[in-house]
Scaffold this active site. Structure first.
Site, mmCIF file in Angstrom:
data_model
loop_
_atom_site.group_PDB
_atom_site.id
_atom_site.type_symbol
_atom_site.label_atom_id
_atom_site.label_comp_id
_atom_site.label_asym_id
_atom_site.label_seq_id
_atom_site.Cartn_x
_atom_site.Cartn_y
_atom_site.Cartn_z
ATOM 1 N N ASP A 59 -1.452 -0.002 40.436
ATOM 2 C CA ASP A 59 -2.314 0.727 41.613
ATOM 3 C C ASP A 59 -3.682 0.724 41.173
ATOM 4 O O ASP A 59 -3.907 0.519 39.918
ATOM 5 C CB ASP A 59 -1.589 1.972 41.994
ATOM 6 C CG ASP A 59 -2.713 2.669 42.808
ATOM 7 O OD1 ASP A 59 -2.535 2.260 44.117
ATOM 8 O OD2 ASP A 59 -3.156 4.069 42.821
ATOM 9 N N ASP A 61 -6.872 2.628 42.640
ATOM 10 C CA ASP A 61 -7.647 3.782 43.097
ATOM 11 C C ASP A 61 -6.786 5.023 42.390
ATOM 12 O O ASP A 61 -5.481 5.179 42.606
ATOM 13 C CB ASP A 61 -7.666 4.212 44.351
ATOM 14 C CG ASP A 61 -8.621 3.254 45.246
ATOM 15 O OD1 ASP A 61 -9.572 2.759 44.356
ATOM 16 O OD2 ASP A 61 -8.708 3.078 46.329
HETATM 17 P P1 B16 Z 1 -9.741 0.915 51.851
HETATM 18 P P2 B16 Z 1 -4.701 2.506 46.366
HETATM 19 C C1 B16 Z 1 -5.885 3.331 48.563
HETATM 20 O O1 B16 Z 1 -5.723 2.591 47.264
HETATM 21 C C2 B16 Z 1 -6.526 4.829 48.293
HETATM 22 O O2 B16 Z 1 -5.930 5.474 47.348
HETATM 23 C C3 B16 Z 1 -6.597 5.484 49.614
HETATM 24 O O3 B16 Z 1 -7.273 6.695 49.508
HETATM 25 C C4 B16 Z 1 -7.159 4.557 50.812
HETATM 26 O O4 B16 Z 1 -7.160 5.278 52.044
HETATM 27 C C5 B16 Z 1 -6.752 3.185 50.800
HETATM 28 O O5 B16 Z 1 -6.583 2.880 49.406
HETATM 29 C C6 B16 Z 1 -7.453 2.123 51.762
HETATM 30 O O6 B16 Z 1 -8.452 1.773 51.242
HETATM 31 O O7 B16 Z 1 -10.308 1.955 53.069
HETATM 32 O O8 B16 Z 1 -10.579 0.766 50.978
HETATM 33 O O9 B16 Z 1 -9.086 -0.143 52.569
HETATM 34 O O10 B16 Z 1 -4.373 3.736 45.700
HETATM 35 O O11 B16 Z 1 -3.415 1.910 46.962
HETATM 36 O O12 B16 Z 1 -5.111 1.428 45.227
HETATM 37 MG MG MG Z 2 -3.796 5.268 43.899
#
Ligand code: B16
Ligand code: MG
Length: 216
Positions: A8, A10
């Site tokens: 993953d 974030d």
């Molecule tokens: P974006 P992951 C996720 O990343 C985040 O944890 C989540 O908070 C966010 O809403 C989502 O990505 C979408 O991100 O707006 O940049 O497309 O944890 O799956 O790496």
């Molecule tokens: Mg994450």
């Protein structure tokens, strides 16, 4: 036997949580919602942009059409992308680079499985691109975690069977997704004990028993 590890993004490879929080808080305040907190932000972890928007809107009373919601999500993303321009290698979480190097040295394929549509930009700015064999992200999928799609696409891109992949995750939605994909999972991050992963560790520290984990 594990042949590929899907990370993953974030909260596992990089720390972008604070930037997501700042951008959502800014949007909330623009909408007159002054009580958006870090606890609310926790509910947005690992879920899609549109689901994250609902967390913000649920704090207010006004109703929005789908078209208006798309504009609001785009507004938040524009603010978030501005903040990402400041991102650097400093955002890479502890022990990430040595873990990626150690896995590569053992011939393990490295994938990223993130619902973020900003994944390519984040990997570029943090210089993590060089360690990654294949990326599966929000641009490749139609369903967010806890749906397994993002991990199934990653396994396919890596040319591996699902059960040959291990997922590393920091969110409950991501662990559910990994299990639904028939992949073993390592839960990390501040909530690692609550994630119900197959293996657990606060960080990707050297004490993680990769030898046992890679045996599958
Ligand atoms: P974006 P992951 C996720 O990343 C985040 O944890 C989540 O908070 C966010 O809403 C989502 O990505 C979408 O991100 O707006 O940049 O497309 O944890 O799956 O790496
Ligand atoms: Mg994450």
């Amino acid at each position: 036997m594990i042949k590929g590890v899907i990370f993953d993004l974030d909260g596992v490879l990089v720390s972008t949580d604070e930037l997501h929080y700042k951008a959502w808080k800014q949007l909330a305040e623009d909408l007159g919602i002054m009580n958006f907190t870090k606890e609310d932000n926790y509910l947005q972890k690992g879920v899609s942009r549109m689901e994250s928007l609902e967390v913000v809107l649920n704090k207010g009373t006004k109703l929005y059409t789908e078209a208006e919601k798309l504009i609001l999500a785009e507004k938040k993303n524009s603010c978030y992308v501005d903040l990402l321009q400041e991102l650097s290698t400093e955002a890479v979480l502890p022990h990430v680079v040595e873990t990626l190097e150690m896995l590569r040295a053992q011939g393990i394929l490295i994938g990223v499985g993130s619902v973020s549509k900003n994944t390519p930009l984040i990997l570029k700015r943090t210089e993590l691109e060089q360690y990654i064999d294949k990326v599966s992200c929000g641009l490749d999928i139609t369903r967010s975690k806890p749906d397994p799609e993002v991990f199934l696409v990653a396994a396919k891109k890596l040319g591996l069977q699902n059960e040959e992949c291990l997922v590393v995750e920091d969110s409950a939605a991501g662990i559910v997704a990994a299990k639904a994909a028939n992949m073993k999972c390592l839960g990390v991050g501040p909530e690692y004990r609550q994630l119900e992963a197959d293996y657990e560790s606060l960080t990707l520290q050297s004490e993680v028993d990769w030898h046992t984990i890679l045996q599958g």
